[in-house]
Structures are given as C-alpha cells and as structure tokens.
Design an enzyme around this catalytic site. Sequence first.
Site, PDB file in Angstrom:
ATOM      1  N   SER A  87       0.838  -1.207   0.000  1.00  0.00           N
ATOM      2  CA  SER A  87       0.000   0.000   0.000  1.00  0.00           C
ATOM      3  C   SER A  87       0.878   1.264   0.000  1.00  0.00           C
ATOM      4  O   SER A  87       1.506   1.569  -1.005  1.00  0.00           O
ATOM      5  CB  SER A  87      -0.978  -0.034   1.171  1.00  0.00           C
ATOM      6  OG  SER A  87      -2.023   0.890   0.992  1.00  0.00           O
TER       7      SER A  87
ATOM      8  N   HIS B 178      -5.757  -1.168  -3.512  1.00  0.00           N
ATOM      9  CA  HIS B 178      -7.120  -1.427  -2.994  1.00  0.00           C
ATOM     10  C   HIS B 178      -8.229  -1.121  -4.006  1.00  0.00           C
ATOM     11  O   HIS B 178      -9.299  -0.642  -3.625  1.00  0.00           O
ATOM     12  CB  HIS B 178      -7.365  -0.614  -1.712  1.00  0.00           C
ATOM     13  CG  HIS B 178      -6.258  -0.677  -0.713  1.00  0.00           C
ATOM     14  ND1 HIS B 178      -5.860  -1.856  -0.120  1.00  0.00           N
ATOM     15  CD2 HIS B 178      -5.446   0.303  -0.202  1.00  0.00           C
ATOM     16  CE1 HIS B 178      -4.860  -1.599   0.722  1.00  0.00           C
ATOM     17  NE2 HIS B 178      -4.591  -0.315   0.673  1.00  0.00           N
TER      18      HIS B 178
END
Length: 203
Positions: free
Chosen positions: A120, A161
């Site tokens: 991320s 995501h």
Amino acid sequence: MKNLFLCSYFAGVKDIFKDFMNNDTERKKVLFIPTANIDEETKFLIDETKEVFKSLGMEVEDLEISKLDEKTIKNKIEKTNYLYIGGGNTFYLLQELKRKNLIDFIKNRVNSGMIYIGESAGAIITSKDIEYSNLMDDITIAKDLKEYSGLNLVDFYMVPHLNEFPFEEISKQIVKKYKEKLNIIAINNSQAIIVKDGKFEIK
C-alpha cells in the site's frame, strides 16, 4: 538490478510472494518498517503481515524510523537483503523517510540488489511523486513535508485497494482523475506487481 514486490495487502498475496522468492524463504531476515501505520484501528495489519513472513520461515526485525537516528537506520538498511515498508499514511511515511535522508539511500540499496517489498503506502512511495494519492490519504498529517517526490524506483503510479472496502470509491476516483496524466497501475488486494530489471508484471 532492481527487484521489487509491490502489493495492496500482503496477507492476500502470500502465495505470489512465495513464488517471487522461488520458495526460498527459510532463514531469510526481513527488515520491517511499520512507520506509515499511524491509525490505531489498523495496527492489527502490522501483526498480520509479520505473521505471514514468519509462516514462510522468515525472521522479522522491526525498524521504526520515526524513533531512531539516521545512522542507526542506515546501518540496518545497509546490512539487510530484504526491506519491507508497510501501509498507512503515505505522506507521513514520506515525511519520515526524508527526515532521515533515506530516499536516495534506499534507492541506491535497491539498485544494488536489495529486495524491496512495499505494501500500500510502501508501494506508492516507489513512484516518482506521491501527490496523486492525496485523495486516499490525509496530507495534513505530514506537517513538515514540503514536496512529494518519492523513491522514483518505477515508471508507474500504483493505486492500491482497487474495488476493495473501504477504498472502492476513492481508488476509482484516483484512476479517473489521473489516468490521462500519469501511468496509473491499479491493483486489488489479491494482486501484486513484480518489478525486475526495469520490467513489471501483475500477478
């Protein structure tokens, strides 16, 4: 020779990482930077990621860069073959990396063969500039960050995501806003981007 493993959610790509490592994970030691994770509600993700490494037979050493001096941090990064940088607030992470003069240092280590594992926020900072992620992360948390140049290890801008809770709308907004301006590569929590020798593929 650059070797990067970038993902949205490390626990969701355990098998891809194992393949990336050619099943050779036993007794490997990974230096683990959790600095981006400043939200108490997501602290469990740190433990989850550590458990994945440990289940693969890897030893984990914590490196909280916000609390250590530059010399100690650089000494540890210089000696490691595997560096993991985790998720959280990308701007806070970049601020702390710049505070300790780690941008060029990490880049040089990766170019010298150290394997970089980014999850991320840790994946986003490998791009040339991270400003595009300000829809996903609160930029005001990094009060001392004056500019947004990243590690510049890849020639794309990763959006993590994609279509994943709670980032479904935000991830789509980033792609829509920047797809004509930047080389956007968006992945979900079950995908990883593997970079080797300047080329990348999505697994």
